[in-house]
Design an enzyme around this catalytic site. Structure first.
Site, PDB file in Angstrom:
ATOM      1  CG  LEU A  14      11.669  33.865 -51.606  1.00 23.09           C
ATOM      2  CD1 LEU A  14      11.559  33.908 -53.118  1.00 23.09           C
ATOM      3  CD2 LEU A  14      13.075  33.485 -51.169  1.00 23.09           C
ATOM      4  CB  SER A 128      21.729  33.355 -47.635  1.00 22.31           C
ATOM      5  OG  SER A 128      22.473  34.515 -47.924  1.00 22.31           O
ATOM      6  CE1 TYR A 141      20.449  35.853 -42.994  1.00 24.26           C
ATOM      7  CE2 TYR A 141      22.215  36.082 -44.605  1.00 24.26           C
ATOM      8  CZ  TYR A 141      20.896  35.789 -44.303  1.00 24.26           C
ATOM      9  OH  TYR A 141      20.028  35.436 -45.311  1.00 24.26           O
ATOM     10  CE  LYS A 145      19.659  32.420 -44.018  1.00 26.49           C
ATOM     11  NZ  LYS A 145      18.336  31.790 -44.210  1.00 26.49           N
ATOM     12  CB  THR A 174      12.568  41.151 -49.876  1.00 28.14           C
ATOM     13  OG1 THR A 174      13.824  41.146 -49.193  1.00 28.14           O
ATOM     14  CG2 THR A 174      12.504  39.982 -50.847  1.00 28.14           C
TER      15      THR A 174
END
Length: 223
Positions: A14, A128, A141, A145, A174
């Protein structure tokens, strides 16, 4: 004079797609751990200059930022992701998520605030869908975020002359996504995910939004 944008994690995925989108009308500083990791995208884009620095080394970040007097756009794209249940993940894994996804962002933003203020600049946080909705095995995670979103909300209120945009894409095609799917034990099917170029176009549109508007939050999902 062309505006200048600094993009972390600019060597691939990205970050490289955002660099390609901004290159026609921005001078670019592309962040990465080493200059070698940035060689391919820098060779592709004449407007790009490598900006190699370990974002987890806050002293090195401060030194690298010391020569930047004015910055129009800062795109926080670098980050890490790993899975694990609350029961199975240890504190070190949670610390890794926060070090890379939150504390590195805070340190870099603080170091560049004078340059951003000088330009009435724009901070873009690549967040995200996990920054809006936490799921099983994504706790560490997602927590990082959620914290990143809170940082953006606070920065937006504290620095009214800056624009701060949080971007919440769904899963993107990705190398990082391939690693996550492998960790999940699934089959990788790129058509199930967003294209990096699509997300980059949304980021570019936010950055190019006329100055009388403030794009605060962008949410993208695969169709």
């Amino acid at each position: 004079m062309r505006p200048t944008a600094l993009i972390t994690g600019g060597g691939r995925g990205l970050g490289a797609a955002i660099a390609r989108d901004l290159a026609p009308d921005h001078d670019l500083l592309l962040g990465g751990r080493t200059e070698q990791s940035l060689g391919t995208i820098v060779a592709e884009l004449p407007a790009a200059t490598p900006w190699p620095v370990d974002l987890l080394d806050h002293d090195a970040v401060a030194a690298a930022c010391s020569g930047i007097d004015r910055l129009d756009v800062l795109v926080h794209n670098a980050g890490v992701a790993s899975l694990g249940t609350v029961a199975d993940s240890d504190v070190a894994q949670w610390r890794e998520m926060f070090d890379a996804n939150v504390f590195a962002v805070v340190a870099l933003t603080r170091a560049l605030l004078p340059a951003l203020r000088a330009a009435n600049g724009h901070v873009v946080l690549i967040n995200s869908g996990s920054g809006l909705n936490a799921k099983a095995r994504w706790g560490a995670y997602a927590a990082s975020k959620f914290a990143l979103r809170a940082f953006g909300d606070a920065l937006r209120q504290e620095e009214p002359d800056l624009r701060v945009t949080s971007v919440h894409p769904g899963r993107i095609d990705t190398d990082m996504q391939r690693a996550i799917v492998a960790e999940e034990g699934g089959e990788y099917r790129p058509e199930r995910f967003l294209s990096p170029a699509t997300v980059a176009q949304a980021v570019g549109q936010a950055i190019r939004t006329p100055a009388d508007a403030h794009p605060t939050e962008i949410v993208l999902r695969p169709r």
